[in-house]
Design a protein around this motif. Sequence first.
Motif, mmCIF file in Angstrom:
data_model
loop_
_atom_site.group_PDB
_atom_site.id
_atom_site.type_symbol
_atom_site.label_atom_id
_atom_site.label_comp_id
_atom_site.label_asym_id
_atom_site.label_seq_id
_atom_site.Cartn_x
_atom_site.Cartn_y
_atom_site.Cartn_z
ATOM 1 N N PRO A 109 -8.623 1.859 9.890
ATOM 2 C CA PRO A 109 -7.307 2.277 10.372
ATOM 3 C C PRO A 109 -6.186 1.425 9.785
ATOM 4 O O PRO A 109 -6.330 0.227 9.550
ATOM 5 N N ALA A 110 -5.052 2.068 9.530
ATOM 6 C CA ALA A 110 -3.808 1.405 9.125
ATOM 7 C C ALA A 110 -2.703 2.344 9.542
ATOM 8 O O ALA A 110 -2.381 3.287 8.826
ATOM 9 N N SER A 111 -2.134 2.123 10.713
ATOM 10 C CA SER A 111 -1.270 3.156 11.282
ATOM 11 C C SER A 111 -0.218 2.575 12.207
ATOM 12 O O SER A 111 -0.446 1.563 12.880
ATOM 13 N N GLY A 112 0.914 3.270 12.252
ATOM 14 C CA GLY A 112 1.959 2.936 13.205
ATOM 15 C C GLY A 112 1.763 3.625 14.541
ATOM 16 O O GLY A 112 2.525 3.401 15.479
ATOM 17 N N GLY A 113 0.749 4.492 14.653
ATOM 18 C CA GLY A 113 0.462 5.166 15.917
ATOM 19 C C GLY A 113 0.594 6.672 15.815
ATOM 20 O O GLY A 113 0.449 7.262 14.742
ATOM 21 N N ALA A 114 0.854 7.302 16.935
ATOM 22 C CA ALA A 114 0.978 8.766 16.990
ATOM 23 C C ALA A 114 2.218 9.224 16.232
ATOM 24 O O ALA A 114 3.209 8.512 16.125
ATOM 25 N N SER B 52 -7.162 4.439 20.882
ATOM 26 C CA SER B 52 -8.256 5.422 20.838
ATOM 27 C C SER B 52 -9.375 4.920 19.932
ATOM 28 O O SER B 52 -9.979 3.875 20.201
ATOM 29 N N TYR B 53 -9.638 5.617 18.842
ATOM 30 C CA TYR B 53 -10.841 5.362 18.047
ATOM 31 C C TYR B 53 -10.874 4.005 17.348
ATOM 32 O O TYR B 53 -11.945 3.509 17.009
ATOM 33 N N ALA B 54 -9.737 3.367 17.156
ATOM 34 C CA ALA B 54 -9.723 2.102 16.418
ATOM 35 C C ALA B 54 -10.350 0.944 17.196
ATOM 36 O O ALA B 54 -10.744 -0.059 16.599
ATOM 37 N N MET B 55 -10.436 1.054 18.518
ATOM 38 C CA MET B 55 -11.005 -0.032 19.318
ATOM 39 C C MET B 55 -12.270 0.396 20.053
ATOM 40 O O MET B 55 -12.637 -0.193 21.062
ATOM 41 N N LEU B 56 -12.957 1.407 19.518
ATOM 42 C CA LEU B 56 -14.175 1.907 20.162
ATOM 43 C C LEU B 56 -15.421 1.682 19.317
ATOM 44 O O LEU B 56 -16.465 2.282 19.565
ATOM 45 N N PRO C 200 -7.688 11.780 22.801
ATOM 46 C CA PRO C 200 -8.952 12.144 23.455
ATOM 47 C C PRO C 200 -9.913 12.897 22.535
ATOM 48 O O PRO C 200 -11.133 12.733 22.642
ATOM 49 N N ARG C 201 -9.371 13.696 21.612
ATOM 50 C CA ARG C 201 -10.239 14.463 20.714
ATOM 51 C C ARG C 201 -11.057 13.523 19.816
ATOM 52 O O ARG C 201 -12.263 13.719 19.630
ATOM 53 N N THR C 202 -10.402 12.525 19.250
ATOM 54 C CA THR C 202 -11.118 11.592 18.377
ATOM 55 C C THR C 202 -12.054 10.693 19.183
ATOM 56 O O THR C 202 -13.112 10.297 18.693
ATOM 57 N N ASN D 296 -4.044 -4.062 8.246
ATOM 58 C CA ASN D 296 -2.650 -4.278 8.638
ATOM 59 C C ASN D 296 -1.761 -3.076 8.298
ATOM 60 O O ASN D 296 -1.718 -2.677 7.129
ATOM 61 N N PRO D 297 -1.056 -2.516 9.290
ATOM 62 C CA PRO D 297 -1.153 -2.779 10.735
ATOM 63 C C PRO D 297 -2.006 -1.707 11.424
ATOM 64 O O PRO D 297 -2.120 -0.596 10.926
ATOM 65 N N THR D 298 -2.583 -2.046 12.568
ATOM 66 C CA THR D 298 -3.264 -1.064 13.412
ATOM 67 C C THR D 298 -2.585 -1.121 14.770
ATOM 68 O O THR D 298 -2.749 -2.089 15.515
ATOM 69 N N THR D 299 -1.803 -0.091 15.086
ATOM 70 C CA THR D 299 -0.958 -0.155 16.282
ATOM 71 C C THR D 299 -0.914 1.176 17.023
ATOM 72 O O THR D 299 -1.442 2.181 16.555
ATOM 73 N N GLY D 300 -0.249 1.158 18.183
ATOM 74 C CA GLY D 300 0.047 2.368 18.941
ATOM 75 C C GLY D 300 -1.168 3.150 19.390
ATOM 76 O O GLY D 300 -2.207 2.594 19.753
#
Length: 298
Positions: free
Chosen positions: A164-169, A213-217, A182-184, A204-208
């Motif tokens: 992941p490398a994302s600012g979020g939704a 969701s899936y980034a911390m599972l 929830p889907r992911t 960098n960065p993994t946020t929002g």
Amino acid sequence: MNWITNYVRPKINSMLGRPDRDVPENLWIKCPETGEMVFHRDLEENKWVIPASGYHMKMPAKARLKDLFDEGVYESLQQPKVAQDPLKFRDSKKYTDRLKDSRAKTELEDTILAGVGKVRGVKLVAVVHEFAFMAGSLGIAAGEAIIKAFERAIAEKCPLVMFPASGGARMQEGILSLMQLPRTTVAVEMLKEAGLPYIVVLTNPTTGGVTASYAMLGDIHLAEPGAEICFAGKRVIEQTIRERLPEGFQTSEYLLDHGMVDMVVKRHDIPETLARLLKILMKKPAASANGALAIAAQ
């Protein structure tokens, strides 16, 4: 930087005898930590890691997949077709225009790039965010691509590794973007129910919402050095609680010390580390003594 624009670039142009042509603006890249100027080819050859400081710059999704898989060979997963601009969103610019600009810039359909291949002989599906595509934001297309990648991993009976490398939704898709959380998450549970490993390499960065969701599972969470990993940013938290936060708060190293990350791994060591962990999780034999000696000799 004015001295580059006003002096270095014209000097290079005159040396090449082409005063009418411009030198690309990203020819030299500045290290955010030390201010050192690094030639772009040297940075690319070093996997977008600043040679002197070791600072990990953002790595393009295509380059990451090519670097990850053995000999750079992998099968690219097709981007699913989804509705474009379902909310007819517009702020200072039409959402469709933003998509068009990002596609021209990255040569990708959306923020997710996925592939199937082998890493040190271990077959896996890898999913990578392209941060340059609207800050790697999670929308309908990204959510669908992630789900299809999990389904492919289950069909191939192989593990999945997420980068992941994302600012979020993605705000331009509103609630439809938030539905991807929830889907992911369900897709992650499907992989785990199939008894297949899921490893996340936080970059960098993994946020929002991606962090939510899936980034911390993952079964195991690796992180690149110095990566920012959080839900809300440091400034937002400080303004909310009206307190100063600790130095290095929300970095990979801080999260490692506080049990949120299992390992901080340098980019050069990620393929070997992933292969070793996946062999353990899948109860596969490690490299033979002869193979280990051969690798050491190289």
